[in-house]
Design a protein around this motif. Sequence first.
Motif, PDB file in Angstrom:
ATOM      1  N   ARG A   1       0.918  -1.332   0.053  1.00  0.00           N
ATOM      2  CA  ARG A   1      -0.119  -0.005  -0.095  1.00  0.00           C
ATOM      3  C   ARG A   1       0.879   1.280  -0.020  1.00  0.00           C
ATOM      4  N   ALA A   2       1.812   1.119   0.803  1.00  0.00           N
ATOM      5  CA  ALA A   2       2.869   2.243   0.820  1.00  0.00           C
ATOM      6  C   ALA A   2       3.314   2.546  -0.518  1.00  0.00           C
ATOM      7  N   ASN A   3       3.879   1.514  -1.161  1.00  0.00           N
ATOM      8  CA  ASN A   3       4.521   1.604  -2.512  1.00  0.00           C
ATOM      9  C   ASN A   3       3.515   1.959  -3.814  1.00  0.00           C
ATOM     10  N   MET A   4       2.199   1.808  -3.597  1.00  0.00           N
ATOM     11  CA  MET A   4       1.212   2.278  -4.312  1.00  0.00           C
ATOM     12  C   MET A   4       1.013   3.812  -3.932  1.00  0.00           C
ATOM     13  N   MET A   5       1.051   4.152  -2.757  1.00  0.00           N
ATOM     14  CA  MET A   5       0.872   5.659  -2.251  1.00  0.00           C
ATOM     15  C   MET A   5       2.002   6.436  -3.013  1.00  0.00           C
ATOM     16  N   SER A   6       3.188   5.967  -3.096  1.00  0.00           N
ATOM     17  CA  SER A   6       4.347   6.612  -3.690  1.00  0.00           C
ATOM     18  C   SER A   6       3.993   6.783  -5.129  1.00  0.00           C
ATOM     19  N   ALA A   7       3.681   5.512  -5.602  1.00  0.00           N
ATOM     20  CA  ALA A   7       3.376   5.728  -7.310  1.00  0.00           C
ATOM     21  C   ALA A   7       2.568   6.712  -7.576  1.00  0.00           C
ATOM     22  N   ALA A   8       1.325   6.813  -6.735  1.00  0.00           N
ATOM     23  CA  ALA A   8       0.438   7.666  -7.205  1.00  0.00           C
ATOM     24  C   ALA A   8       1.106   9.130  -7.223  1.00  0.00           C
ATOM     25  N   ALA A   9       1.747   9.477  -5.919  1.00  0.00           N
ATOM     26  CA  ALA A   9       2.200  10.735  -6.116  1.00  0.00           C
ATOM     27  C   ALA A   9       3.428  10.923  -7.275  1.00  0.00           C
ATOM     28  N   MET A  10       4.055   9.984  -7.451  1.00  0.00           N
ATOM     29  CA  MET A  10       4.977   9.947  -8.604  1.00  0.00           C
ATOM     30  C   MET A  10       4.164  10.225  -9.911  1.00  0.00           C
ATOM     31  N   GLY A  11       3.306   9.696 -10.037  1.00  0.00           N
ATOM     32  CA  GLY A  11       2.528   9.785 -11.479  1.00  0.00           C
ATOM     33  C   GLY A  11       2.070  11.203 -11.575  1.00  0.00           C
ATOM     34  N   ALA A  12       1.470  11.899 -10.529  1.00  0.00           N
ATOM     35  CA  ALA A  12       1.156  13.293 -10.691  1.00  0.00           C
ATOM     36  C   ALA A  12       2.421  14.396 -10.910  1.00  0.00           C
ATOM     37  N   VAL A  13       3.602  13.858 -10.034  1.00  0.00           N
ATOM     38  CA  VAL A  13       4.762  14.721 -10.567  1.00  0.00           C
ATOM     39  C   VAL A  13       5.323  14.616 -11.971  1.00  0.00           C
ATOM     40  N   ALA A  14       5.199  13.206 -12.412  1.00  0.00           N
ATOM     41  CA  ALA A  14       5.661  12.588 -13.833  1.00  0.00           C
ATOM     42  C   ALA A  14       4.779  13.526 -14.830  1.00  0.00           C
ATOM     43  N   PHE A  15       3.459  13.833 -14.578  1.00  0.00           N
ATOM     44  CA  PHE A  15       2.425  14.080 -15.775  1.00  0.00           C
ATOM     45  C   PHE A  15       2.764  15.662 -15.891  1.00  0.00           C
ATOM     46  N   GLN A  16       3.751  16.165 -15.148  1.00  0.00           N
ATOM     47  CA  GLN A  16       4.016  17.886 -15.492  1.00  0.00           C
ATOM     48  C   GLN A  16       4.675  17.522 -16.962  1.00  0.00           C
ATOM     49  N   LYS A  17       5.121  16.435 -17.183  1.00  0.00           N
ATOM     50  CA  LYS A  17       5.713  16.119 -18.692  1.00  0.00           C
ATOM     51  C   LYS A  17       4.671  16.088 -19.808  1.00  0.00           C
ATOM     52  N   GLY A  18       3.533  15.950 -19.370  1.00  0.00           N
ATOM     53  CA  GLY A  18       2.445  15.855 -20.381  1.00  0.00           C
ATOM     54  C   GLY A  18       1.759  14.625 -20.047  1.00  0.00           C
ATOM     55  N   LEU A  19       0.289  14.717 -20.300  1.00  0.00           N
ATOM     56  CA  LEU A  19      -0.521  13.372 -20.276  1.00  0.00           C
ATOM     57  C   LEU A  19      -0.686  13.137 -22.075  1.00  0.00           C
ATOM     58  N   GLY A  20      -1.881  12.585 -22.273  1.00  0.00           N
ATOM     59  CA  GLY A  20      -2.187  12.228 -23.782  1.00  0.00           C
ATOM     60  C   GLY A  20      -3.424  11.535 -23.967  1.00  0.00           C
ATOM     61  N   ALA A  21      -3.655  10.890 -24.905  1.00  0.00           N
ATOM     62  CA  ALA A  21      -4.795  10.411 -25.392  1.00  0.00           C
ATOM     63  C   ALA A  21      -5.699   9.694 -24.504  1.00  0.00           C
ATOM     64  N   ILE A  22      -5.073   8.981 -23.456  1.00  0.00           N
ATOM     65  CA  ILE A  22      -5.879   8.247 -22.581  1.00  0.00           C
ATOM     66  C   ILE A  22      -6.914   9.342 -21.794  1.00  0.00           C
ATOM     67  N   HIS A  23      -6.132  10.268 -21.136  1.00  0.00           N
ATOM     68  CA  HIS A  23      -6.835  11.250 -20.459  1.00  0.00           C
ATOM     69  C   HIS A  23      -7.691  12.284 -21.337  1.00  0.00           C
ATOM     70  N   ALA A  24      -7.286  12.468 -22.526  1.00  0.00           N
ATOM     71  CA  ALA A  24      -8.229  13.125 -23.532  1.00  0.00           C
ATOM     72  C   ALA A  24      -9.409  12.525 -23.645  1.00  0.00           C
ATOM     73  N   MET A  25      -9.390  11.094 -23.717  1.00  0.00           N
ATOM     74  CA  MET A  25     -10.685  10.278 -23.850  1.00  0.00           C
ATOM     75  C   MET A  25     -11.511  10.119 -22.720  1.00  0.00           C
ATOM     76  N   SER A  26     -10.854   9.791 -21.420  1.00  0.00           N
ATOM     77  CA  SER A  26     -11.186   9.751 -20.122  1.00  0.00           C
ATOM     78  C   SER A  26     -12.144  10.862 -19.739  1.00  0.00           C
TER      79      SER A  26
END
Length: 381
Positions: free
Chosen positions: A246-271
Motif C-alpha cells: 500500500r505504501a509503494n502504491m501511495m508513492s506511485a500515485a504521487a510520482m504519477g502526478a509529478v511525472a505528468f508535468q511532462k504531459g498526459l495524452g490520449a488516454i486522459h483526453a478520452m477519459s
Amino acid sequence: MTLTGNWSYPTAIRFGAGRIRELADACRAAGIRKPLLVTDRGLAPLEITTRALDLLEEAGLGRALFAEVDPNPNERNLEAGVDVFRAGAHDGVIAFGGGSGLDLGKMVAFMARQSRPIWDFEDIGDWWTRADADAIAPIVAVPTTAGTGSEVGRASVITNSQTHVKKIIFHPRVLPSVVIADPELTVGMPKAITAGTGLDAFAHCVEAFSSPHYHPMSHGIALEGMRLVIENLPRVYDRPDDIEARANMMSAAAMGAVAFQKGLGAIHAMSHPVGALFNTHHGTTNAVCMPAVLDLNEPQIRDRFDRAAPYLGIDGGYDGFRAFVQAFNDRFGIPRKLSALGVSPARIGDMVAMALEDPSCGGNPVALTTDNLRSLFEAAI
Ligand SMILES: NC(=O)c1ccc[n+]([C@@H]2O[C@H](COP(=O)([O-])OP(=O)(O)OC[C@H]3O[C@@H](n4cnc5c(N)ncnc54)[C@H](O)[C@@H]3O)[C@@H](O)[C@H]2O)c1
Ligand SMILES: [Fe+2]
C-alpha cells in the motif's frame, strides 16, 4: 521494512503508516487554526474520516466537515463548500479523500476569497495569474486512495454540471502546503476502487513516459512509478492489508502526478469526456482506454518501451509491454470495452469534439485528430 520518511519534494510530505496522528500538527505547520475538512459523501461516515475529526477536536482545532461532494465533483459542490467555509470563518482546508475529495477541497481553499468565477482559472495560458494569490487559504492534503496524486498536484479537475465538460483548474498555490500520506488509510478501499485508482497512477506514468516533451526528471519518475504499480498493485488487490505494498502504491500515485508535468495524452483526453458525460470512474476508464492508445502511439513509443521493459520485469520489449497491459487489466476485472461502463457509441461525435479541446491532447506522441480520436473511441467502446 517500514516505509516512512519526511520529504520536501514537490511539497512537504509526511509519509508512513499511522502518520494521520500528525494531522493537527500538520495543520499548525500550514498555519491553520480552524480547518474545514472536505471529503466526499462516501467517505463521510467511514471510520478513517471520523477518526480524523476526532484528532482535530482533541487538539482543539474544532470538528468541521463538508462532505456534499460527488464523485467527479462539480461547481455546485464547490459553491456549497465555499459557503460553509465562509460561514464557519475557517482559515484553511483539509482536503481528504480520493481525487474527488482532494480536488474539491483544494478548490474550496482556492475559491474561498476570489471574486471571479471558477471557469476564469482554467488551465489555459496564464489564466491562473487572474487569481488573487494572497487570498488562497492553506491546504493540508490527506489522500485515501492511491491513484490521482492530486495531493501533490497544482490543479483540480472540476466538472461543469451545465455543459458536462471536465475542466482543469490550475494555480501554483493550489499545491498543498503539507501532505500526510498514510497508507493505512487506503486499506478499506473497495477492491474495484483499489484497482481503478492504481491503474490511474499507472496511466499517469505511462502517458508521461510516452510524452515527447523534454523533461528528464519526470521521465525518470514515470519509469519508477510504472515499476512500483506493476509490482505492488497485484499485492494490494490480493491482500488489502499489505501495508508495504500500500505504501509503494501511495508513492506511485504521487510520482504519477509529478511525472505528468511532462504531459498526459490520449488516454486522459478520452477519459475526461467519458467521465463527464457518463459519470464513470476515472482510473477504470483510463485502464479500458489504454490498449487502444498504445496501439495508436506504437510507432512513436516502441523504442522507449523496448528500453523500459527489462527494468519493468517484462520480456519482449514494447510488444511484451503491450501484451502485459491487457493481461494486467484482465487480472483486476477491468472490462475490455467502455460499453460495459455504460458508454454509448451514440455520443462518439461529442466525445471526439470534447477530447480535441482537452489540454491532455498536447502530450500525446501522435498528434490527435478528429479521425484518429474517432477510431480510438470506436476501438474502446
Ligand atoms: N487533480 C488531479 O491531478 C487529478 C488527476 C486524476 C484524476 N483526478 C480526478 O479525481 C477523481 C477520481 O478520484 P479517485 O479515483 O481517487 O476516486 P474518488 O475520489 O471519486 O473515490 C472513489 C470512491 O471511493 C471511495 N473511497 C475513497 N477512499 C476510500 C477509502 N479509503 N475507503 C473506502 N472508500 C473510499 C469514495 O468515497 C468514492 O465513493 C476524478 O474526478 C478525476 O477527474 C484528478
Ligand atoms: Fe488521471
